[in-house]
Design a protein around this motif. Structure first.
Motif: not given
Length: 161
Positions: A12-27, A109-113
């Motif tokens: 998996l590529i860290p930081d590849s998913g778009g940031a959001g309340r629901h984070r995008g999936g990783l490449g 996005r909840p801080a715990a997530h």
């Protein structure tokens, strides 16, 4: 060789998913090494047009193709959309799939997530702070609640809320 390729990496590529309340999936990054002279051909889209986010979510990274000749990576490929290359024994290809765009504003996005994402290696500590407004202790990765509240308040003011 019976199987003329060897998968060196599949991660998996860290930081590849778009940031959001629901984070995008990783490449995913896959490196495949030629074990004999071979031909590589690819057709790939979304190299320059990044997957966008929705409802305030961030865009993700795009697709990428790189070639390794004699131990040196060539990443500035002019036209990865349709590519043909001859590989010798030891040369390799690196395919990076783009991530998914985020949905919703990242600071919601909840801080715990976000903390869980950092612990799993999906999101870096720097991105947690920069994109999500979550401050984590460098040693323990515990959420610094007062600092997170202050940072998120500043982020909300900067976005005009």
């Amino acid at each position: 060789a019976k199987f003329p390729v060897l998968v060196e990496r599949n991660d998996l590529i860290p930081d590849s998913g778009g940031a959001g309340r629901h984070r995008g999936g990783l490449g995913i990054e896959r490196v495949v090494r030629a074990r004999a002279d071979t031909v590589f051909n690819t057709r790939i889209d979304r190299v320059h047009c990044m997957p966008w986010g929705l409802e305030g979510g961030g865009e993700a990274t795009g697709n990428q193709v790189s070639l390794r000749f004699e131990g040196q990576w060539k990443e500035d490929l002019e036209n990865a959309k349709v590519m043909f290359a001859r590989l010798k024994d030891g040369d390799a290809i690196r395919l990076r799939s783009g991530g998914g765009g985020g949905f919703g504003r990242p600071e919601e996005r909840p801080a715990a997530h976000v903390q869980d994402d950092v612990r799993k290696g999906y999101v870096s500590r720097a991105q947690a702070e920069e994109k999500y407004g979550v401050v984590l202790d460098p040693a323990t990765l515990e959420v610094d609640e007062p600092a997170t509240q202050r940072l998120r308040a500043r982020m909300g003011q900067a976005s005009g809320e």
